[in-house]
Enzyme design. Sequence first.
Site, mmCIF file in Angstrom:
data_model
loop_
_atom_site.group_PDB
_atom_site.id
_atom_site.type_symbol
_atom_site.label_atom_id
_atom_site.label_comp_id
_atom_site.label_asym_id
_atom_site.label_seq_id
_atom_site.Cartn_x
_atom_site.Cartn_y
_atom_site.Cartn_z
ATOM 1 N N LYS A 32 11.778 -6.990 52.071
ATOM 2 C CA LYS A 32 12.213 -7.702 50.856
ATOM 3 C C LYS A 32 11.186 -7.537 49.730
ATOM 4 O O LYS A 32 11.556 -7.447 48.577
ATOM 5 C CB LYS A 32 12.369 -9.200 51.154
ATOM 6 C CG LYS A 32 13.489 -9.504 52.129
ATOM 7 C CD LYS A 32 13.613 -10.987 52.380
ATOM 8 C CE LYS A 32 12.450 -11.570 53.168
ATOM 9 N NZ LYS A 32 12.309 -11.103 54.554
ATOM 10 N N ASP A 45 10.917 -9.561 57.717
ATOM 11 C CA ASP A 45 10.244 -8.257 57.659
ATOM 12 C C ASP A 45 11.211 -7.111 57.378
ATOM 13 O O ASP A 45 11.005 -5.984 57.847
ATOM 14 C CB ASP A 45 9.470 -7.974 58.966
ATOM 15 C CG ASP A 45 8.562 -9.127 59.340
ATOM 16 O OD1 ASP A 45 7.868 -9.608 58.444
ATOM 17 O OD2 ASP A 45 8.576 -9.556 60.509
ATOM 18 N N ARG A 81 0.400 -9.398 64.262
ATOM 19 C CA ARG A 81 1.037 -9.201 65.573
ATOM 20 C C ARG A 81 1.962 -7.980 65.565
ATOM 21 O O ARG A 81 2.618 -7.706 64.561
ATOM 22 C CB ARG A 81 1.900 -10.416 65.937
ATOM 23 C CG ARG A 81 1.112 -11.637 66.318
ATOM 24 C CD ARG A 81 2.032 -12.769 66.702
ATOM 25 N NE ARG A 81 2.766 -13.296 65.562
ATOM 26 C CZ ARG A 81 3.670 -14.262 65.637
ATOM 27 N NH1 ARG A 81 3.982 -14.778 66.802
ATOM 28 N NH2 ARG A 81 4.282 -14.713 64.567
ATOM 29 N N GLY A 106 5.105 -12.779 54.510
ATOM 30 C CA GLY A 106 4.128 -11.778 54.100
ATOM 31 C C GLY A 106 4.855 -10.587 53.534
ATOM 32 O O GLY A 106 5.736 -10.023 54.170
ATOM 33 N N HIS A 107 4.555 -10.271 52.301
ATOM 34 C CA HIS A 107 5.181 -9.107 51.675
ATOM 35 C C HIS A 107 4.094 -8.074 51.436
ATOM 36 O O HIS A 107 3.044 -8.422 50.900
ATOM 37 C CB HIS A 107 5.727 -9.451 50.300
ATOM 38 C CG HIS A 107 6.897 -10.380 50.330
ATOM 39 N ND1 HIS A 107 7.861 -10.334 51.295
ATOM 40 C CD2 HIS A 107 7.257 -11.349 49.481
ATOM 41 C CE1 HIS A 107 8.768 -11.254 51.023
ATOM 42 N NE2 HIS A 107 8.422 -11.890 49.943
ATOM 43 N N THR A 130 1.200 -11.183 58.047
ATOM 44 C CA THR A 130 0.556 -12.494 58.108
ATOM 45 C C THR A 130 -0.350 -12.634 59.318
ATOM 46 O O THR A 130 -1.477 -13.096 59.219
ATOM 47 C CB THR A 130 1.645 -13.590 58.119
ATOM 48 O OG1 THR A 130 2.420 -13.442 56.939
ATOM 49 C CG2 THR A 130 1.048 -14.985 58.152
ATOM 50 N N THR A 131 0.137 -12.213 60.485
ATOM 51 C CA THR A 131 -0.635 -12.476 61.711
ATOM 52 C C THR A 131 -1.188 -11.204 62.349
ATOM 53 O O THR A 131 -1.972 -11.286 63.283
ATOM 54 C CB THR A 131 0.257 -13.161 62.760
ATOM 55 O OG1 THR A 131 1.368 -12.302 63.019
ATOM 56 C CG2 THR A 131 0.761 -14.503 62.275
ATOM 57 N N GLN A 185 11.418 -14.842 55.060
ATOM 58 C CA GLN A 185 11.908 -14.719 56.441
ATOM 59 C C GLN A 185 13.302 -14.071 56.426
ATOM 60 O O GLN A 185 13.569 -13.282 55.534
ATOM 61 C CB GLN A 185 11.928 -16.068 57.174
ATOM 62 C CG GLN A 185 10.548 -16.604 57.532
ATOM 63 C CD GLN A 185 9.875 -17.359 56.408
ATOM 64 O OE1 GLN A 185 10.487 -18.205 55.782
ATOM 65 N NE2 GLN A 185 8.626 -17.050 56.145
HETATM 66 P P1 IMP Z 1 6.885 -20.343 61.768
HETATM 67 O O1 IMP Z 1 7.714 -20.055 60.567
HETATM 68 O O2 IMP Z 1 5.445 -19.992 61.611
HETATM 69 O O3 IMP Z 1 7.096 -21.736 62.278
HETATM 70 O O4 IMP Z 1 7.406 -19.384 62.961
HETATM 71 C C1 IMP Z 1 8.686 -19.512 63.547
HETATM 72 C C2 IMP Z 1 9.263 -18.151 63.897
HETATM 73 O O5 IMP Z 1 9.559 -17.448 62.694
HETATM 74 C C3 IMP Z 1 8.328 -17.253 64.689
HETATM 75 O O6 IMP Z 1 9.088 -16.446 65.561
HETATM 76 C C4 IMP Z 1 7.699 -16.370 63.612
HETATM 77 O O7 IMP Z 1 7.254 -15.146 64.137
HETATM 78 C C5 IMP Z 1 8.874 -16.200 62.694
HETATM 79 N N1 IMP Z 1 8.479 -15.924 61.301
HETATM 80 C C6 IMP Z 1 8.017 -16.816 60.408
HETATM 81 N N2 IMP Z 1 7.780 -16.207 59.238
HETATM 82 C C7 IMP Z 1 8.122 -14.931 59.383
HETATM 83 C C8 IMP Z 1 8.147 -13.807 58.499
HETATM 84 O O8 IMP Z 1 7.816 -13.885 57.307
HETATM 85 N N3 IMP Z 1 8.566 -12.631 59.056
HETATM 86 C C9 IMP Z 1 8.992 -12.540 60.337
HETATM 87 N N4 IMP Z 1 9.000 -13.552 61.183
HETATM 88 C C10 IMP Z 1 8.577 -14.746 60.714
#
Ligand code: IMP
Length: 415
Positions: free
Chosen positions: A16, A13, A298, A40-41, A295-296, A219
């Site tokens: 990028k 985040d 949150r 998520g961009h 994405t979520t 990520q």
């Molecule tokens: P997963 O990639 O869904 O397995 O999540 C593993 C960890 O990476 C969690 O803490 C997520 O919140 C974090 N995470 C995965 N993708 C992203 C992203 O695109 N941005 C920020 N955090 C991410």
Amino acid sequence: MKADLIVGLQWGDEGKGKMVDLLAQKYDFVVRYQGGHNAGHTIVIDGDKYALHLMPSGVLNPKAKNIIGNGVVVFPEQIIKEIKQFDNMQDRLFISSKAHLILDYHIEIDKAKEAAKGDKAIGTTGRGIGPCYSDKISRNGLRVGELKDPQKLMRKIEEHYIANKDLFKTLGLDAPNYEAIRAKIEHFKSELEGYITDTTALIYKTIEEDKKMLLEGAQGTLLDIDHGTYPYVTSSSTVAAGACIGTGLSPKDIGTVTGIIKAYCTRVGNGPFPTEDFGADGDRLAEKGHEFGTTTGRKRRCGWFDAVAGKFAARINGCDDLAVMKLDVLDGLKEIKICVAYEIDGKTVTDFPDELGLVKPVYETLPGWEKSEGARKWEELPKNAQQYLLKIEKLVGVKVSMVSTSPDRNDTIVL
Ligand code: IMP
């Protein structure tokens, strides 16, 4: 022609999407090399917002072609949805036959395992990323190229269910509805077959033809499966080296590496975050920076710039330059803290330690500034904002080449 690369230096985040979109204007190809729709961009152009998860960010440049490399994990429903947002993707998107497929059961396993972990949960995005990469590494994965033969793929899926019957039962997951899965697979085949190809060969051809290629990391470095804050990480190699594995390029094919770093820090999900601010400043950063996951949805945890982590990340990726994002979010703060070292067991360290959860940040406090928002030239920045950027440059040890002062593509200082 070497391929340039952009990579996040924090916990994702960093912004990028805006940078890739901006840079994509100069490139013939934009390539994703790891991760999946956990990314998520958000890209803003003339006030219009685009949320991308799997599609490379080059999609908003009509001249750029987009590649989803072999290191990516692809949830077919998501990519089909994103393809439909744009016109004429047929010659503009190429998906590696070697990329792995995320199916519904990966998502169900991800969610069930997280729920079972209780307060030890990683806080994943629930997109099936970990289970899909686990299958890949344990050599039980399903590859995108297998969509070409649905019958064979279905047999593998059935075998997979049978072999993992106990796991599905323990996790409380429903028995599979093979007819429904078969129908989905047929649908994925008809929608995606035209995009599936040997992207490694395509990438070599592109390099040989002296086309310009941008590799787009998802990520961030601190979420890397090896170098991040394990186990609170994602399941792929998010660092620059991951681009070679996730595309088939050799290390010698990589040109300029640009590290994307936010002017403060955020993290979604669980895991150590030394500079997290639990007070009003943290809330202010979250609100002003719209720090909610693309994405979520949150709320992201927010805190101060961590130069120890920044220096570590710049080293691991071999960064040539830095793009500092969201400087404007710090506008209006009287004072700004910056973490210059950690304290652990009474000692001060400037190396990034394994025991990140045990460190206390050592801060320097810098004076704030009124307004950087919308600045497009270095001279338009307040003196204190300039000093802050110079401090980041010195502590991280890499020159700042770009500064973003609003979500808009045009509000960017290029140095
Ligand atoms: P997963 O990639 O869904 O397995 O999540 C593993 C960890 O990476 C969690 O803490 C997520 O919140 C974090 N995470 C995965 N993708 C992203 C992203 O695109 N941005 C920020 N955090 C991410």
